[in-house]
Design an enzyme around this catalytic site. Structure first.
Site, short mmCIF file in Angstrom:
data_model
loop_
_atom_site.label_atom_id
_atom_site.label_comp_id
_atom_site.label_asym_id
_atom_site.label_seq_id
_atom_site.Cartn_x
_atom_site.Cartn_y
_atom_site.Cartn_z
N LYS A 177 -9.89 11.18 22.96
CA LYS A 177 -8.44 11.07 23.03
C LYS A 177 -8.09 9.62 23.35
O LYS A 177 -8.51 9.08 24.36
CB LYS A 177 -7.89 12.01 24.11
CG LYS A 177 -6.40 11.96 24.28
CD LYS A 177 -5.73 12.52 23.04
CE LYS A 177 -4.22 12.55 23.22
NZ LYS A 177 -3.56 12.98 22.02
N SER A 183 0.83 -1.21 0.00
CA SER A 183 0.00 0.00 0.00
C SER A 183 0.85 1.25 0.00
O SER A 183 0.62 2.17 -0.78
CB SER A 183 -0.92 0.01 1.22
OG SER A 183 -1.89 -0.99 1.12
#
Length: 107
Positions: free
Chosen positions: A55, A3
């Site tokens: 987060k 990729s």
């Protein structure tokens, strides 16, 4: 570098690769090792402090939640969408084809 190699090569005018090189996958994946249950079995309690709800939605020692998994999957999907858009922008001929059918992550 299937990729990553393809992402780098997408903007090139010419691609040189070794005969054994694997270049051509348009896919994205994320992987996180989680040892929460193992630590819990040993009596170790994790303590995670976050500034912001999203987060670090998943981590190595925290509990895996459906919301955390969905958040990470959404990020991976966003990166895959950006990768496909990059390829279509760099290789205009692919606009005539279905990038969704091509960008399956297969090598």
């Amino acid at each position: 570098a299937a990729s990553g190699g393809y992402m780098m090569a997408a903007t090139a005018h010419e691609i040189l690769a070794a005969p054994f090189a694997i270049v051509g996958s348009i896919g994205v994946y994320g992987q996180i090792l989680n040892i929460h249950d193992t630590l819990k079995g040993w009596g170790v309690q994790d303590m995670i402090f976050r500034a912001g709800e999203n987060k670090a939605p998943l981590g190595m020692i925290g509990e895996v939640t459906k919301a955390g998994k969905a958040n990470i999957q959404s990020m991976v999907d966003d990166v895959h969408d950006a990768f496909r858009e990059h390829v279509v922008t760099a290789r205009p001929i692919l606009k005539e084809l279905s990038i969704i059918e091509i960008a399956t992550g297969d090598v």
